[in-house]
Scaffold this motif. Structure first.
Motif, PDB file in Angstrom:
ATOM      1  N   UNK A 183       0.835  -1.213   0.000  1.00 37.59           N
ATOM      2  CA  UNK A 183       0.000   0.000   0.000  1.00 37.59           C
ATOM      3  C   UNK A 183       0.863   1.254   0.000  1.00 37.59           C
ATOM      4  N   UNK A 184       1.977   1.214   0.732  1.00 39.30           N
ATOM      5  CA  UNK A 184       2.851   2.387   0.738  1.00 39.30           C
ATOM      6  C   UNK A 184       3.477   2.596  -0.634  1.00 39.30           C
ATOM      7  N   UNK A 185       3.785   1.526  -1.335  1.00 38.97           N
ATOM      8  CA  UNK A 185       4.310   1.658  -2.702  1.00 38.97           C
ATOM      9  C   UNK A 185       3.267   2.269  -3.629  1.00 38.97           C
ATOM     10  N   UNK A 186       2.004   1.911  -3.412  1.00 43.33           N
ATOM     11  CA  UNK A 186       0.928   2.523  -4.192  1.00 43.33           C
ATOM     12  C   UNK A 186       0.850   4.010  -3.905  1.00 43.33           C
ATOM     13  N   UNK A 187       0.990   4.394  -2.634  1.00 39.39           N
ATOM     14  CA  UNK A 187       0.985   5.806  -2.272  1.00 39.39           C
ATOM     15  C   UNK A 187       2.120   6.552  -2.959  1.00 39.39           C
ATOM     16  N   UNK A 188       3.275   5.929  -3.027  1.00 36.86           N
ATOM     17  CA  UNK A 188       4.415   6.558  -3.709  1.00 36.86           C
ATOM     18  C   UNK A 188       4.121   6.692  -5.194  1.00 36.86           C
ATOM     19  N   UNK A 189       3.501   5.676  -5.779  1.00 38.96           N
ATOM     20  CA  UNK A 189       3.143   5.733  -7.200  1.00 38.96           C
ATOM     21  C   UNK A 189       2.188   6.889  -7.470  1.00 38.96           C
ATOM     22  N   UNK A 190       1.211   7.076  -6.592  1.00 40.24           N
ATOM     23  CA  UNK A 190       0.271   8.190  -6.747  1.00 40.24           C
ATOM     24  C   UNK A 190       1.009   9.524  -6.637  1.00 40.24           C
ATOM     25  N   UNK A 191       1.934   9.613  -5.681  1.00 36.96           N
ATOM     26  CA  UNK A 191       2.689  10.853  -5.489  1.00 36.96           C
ATOM     27  C   UNK A 191       3.566  11.178  -6.689  1.00 36.96           C
ATOM     28  N   UNK A 192       4.010  10.146  -7.410  1.00 41.23           N
ATOM     29  CA  UNK A 192       4.893  10.338  -8.564  1.00 41.23           C
ATOM     30  C   UNK A 192       4.130  10.461  -9.881  1.00 41.23           C
ATOM     31  N   UNK A 193       2.809  10.460  -9.821  1.00 38.41           N
ATOM     32  CA  UNK A 193       1.997  10.397 -11.036  1.00 38.41           C
ATOM     33  C   UNK A 193       2.340  11.488 -12.044  1.00 38.41           C
ATOM     34  N   UNK A 194       2.688  12.660 -11.562  1.00 41.98           N
ATOM     35  CA  UNK A 194       2.966  13.778 -12.475  1.00 41.98           C
ATOM     36  C   UNK A 194       4.411  14.245 -12.407  1.00 41.98           C
TER      37      UNK A 194
END
Length: 385
Positions: A173-184
């Protein structure tokens, strides 16, 4: 009044800061009281570098970075400057801040279980983040989401794309959060206690991931933590906060090798040592941080400092006493207490979690410092956690 000094970092002269924070002050009004949560904080965040902001709960770490993101409640008064490559963040309207938040500057929050939407699949949440800042089709956004899941090393990304948060482990889940943060592809990534809720093995993997992304993408990373072990292992520069102020700042190697501020030394002394007898009591800092609603006369650490004298009734200025080493103290200490951990795939064998895991709300008196000990084995970069 003496002007707030410009923070000096140990990075090379050709490295231009992507974010310059100057004299940032945050004040809340509650029950007729003025609560001063941040008092003139200044620092630089540079591309491809990690800045660690450490201190006890209630020191103003999270309040400072949330002010940069425009995430404080309406009762917060924010003054000062936060220059993001020519764009002033302080004073921006909510509409303009929403255009910058997530696109230019992003945050990874402490608890991914509470930050992710349990009713939406992982992929849908990343797609939503991508489309918020990029004019792309849903198909293109989904392709970007898969790329991001691969970038953060989430195993079987195509499968995870369709799963819901409850179907993933805490590390996933934390990796998903990082992915969302890096989206742009943000220029600045803030990790606000991003590993606190994780076990130490997964914690080390997430930190290695952040280091890898920082190096590969050239992102400026600001790590908010109470864990000096993480700061020593992964940060390029450390900024120590106490009672809303910066009390010591230097490159990581310099700060841990030549501690000057008694508060920093007290935090280091609280780190459990392998050589300590197994039943020996852990070192703690007596007393409490000052009440942020009360005006402080003199050095804020004076009531808890064993080196305090009458001279400390006058507040010392944060000054560069040695090249690249800033501290605010009339009676600095000399020397380090522990060797600097190598920047390998592991957190120090004995890492300290200083104070509470959750930042105290402004106006609340945080608990006195306590320490817990953890052990972390060496870990490779590939992981399924």
């Amino acid at each position: 009044m003496t002007a707030t000094p410009e923070p000096q970092t140990s990075n090379g002269p050709g490295e231009k800061p992507v974010l310059k924070v100057r004299d940032l002050k945050v004040t809340f009004t509650r029950g007729g009281k003025r609560i001063r949560a941040a008092k003139g904080v200044s620092f630089d965040a540079k591309p491809g570098k990690m800045l660690a902001i450490i201190g006890e709960s209630g020191s103003g770490k999270s309040v400072t970075v949330r002010a940069l993101m425009g995430l404080l409640p309406p009762s917060a008064e924010v003054v000062g400057s936060a220059d993001l490559e020519g764009q002033e963040l302080v004073g921006l309207s909510d509409k303009k801040m929403r255009m910058i938040r997530g696109q230019e500057i992003s945050m990874i929050f402490q608890d991914p279980g509470r930050s992710l939407n349990p009713t939406m699949s992982v992929g849908a949440q990343i797609v939503e983040s991508v489309r918020t800042h990029r004019p792309v089709s849903r198909k293109k956004a989904a392709e970007r989401a898969i790329e991001l899941l691969k970038l953060v090393r989430l195993p079987a990304p195509e499968k995870r794309f369709h799963q819901f948060p409850h179907q993933l482990s805490g590390g996933m889940r934390q990796r998903v959060m990082i992915a969302i943060a890096l989206a742009s592809d943000p220029k600045v990534l803030i990790a606000d206690e991003a590993t606190t809720a994780l076990d130490v093995t997964t914690q080390a993997q997430i930190m290695e991931l952040l280091v890898d992304l920082r190096e590969r993408l050239g992102t400026a990373v600001i790590m908010i933590s109470h864990d000096l072990g993480l700061a020593a292992s992964y940060a390029d520069e450390v900024l120590v906060m106490y009672a809303g102020k910066v009390v010591e700042q230097a490159a990581t190697s310099e700060l841990f090798a030549n501690v000057r501020m008694p508060y920093t030394r007290a935090l280091l002394e609280a780190i459990p040592q392998i050589t300590r007898p197994s039943h020996a009591p852990l070192t703690v800092i007596s007393g409490h941080p000052p009440d942020p609603s009360q005006r402080i006369e003199g050095c804020p650490f004076k009531p808890r400092c064993i080196r305090s004298t009458d001279e400390c009734a006058t507040a010392p200025l944060l000054e560069e006493h040695e090249p690249g080493h800033w501290y605010a103290c009339w009676h600095p200490v000399d020397g380090a207490l522990a060797p600097i951990p190598e920047k390998s795939g592991a957190v120090p064998g004995e890492a300290a979690a200083v104070a509470a895991d959750v930042e105290a709300l402004p106006g609340e008196r945080p608990p006195s410092v306590s320490v817990t000990s953890t052990r972390t084995p060496a870990i490779g970069k590939e992981s399924t956690s």
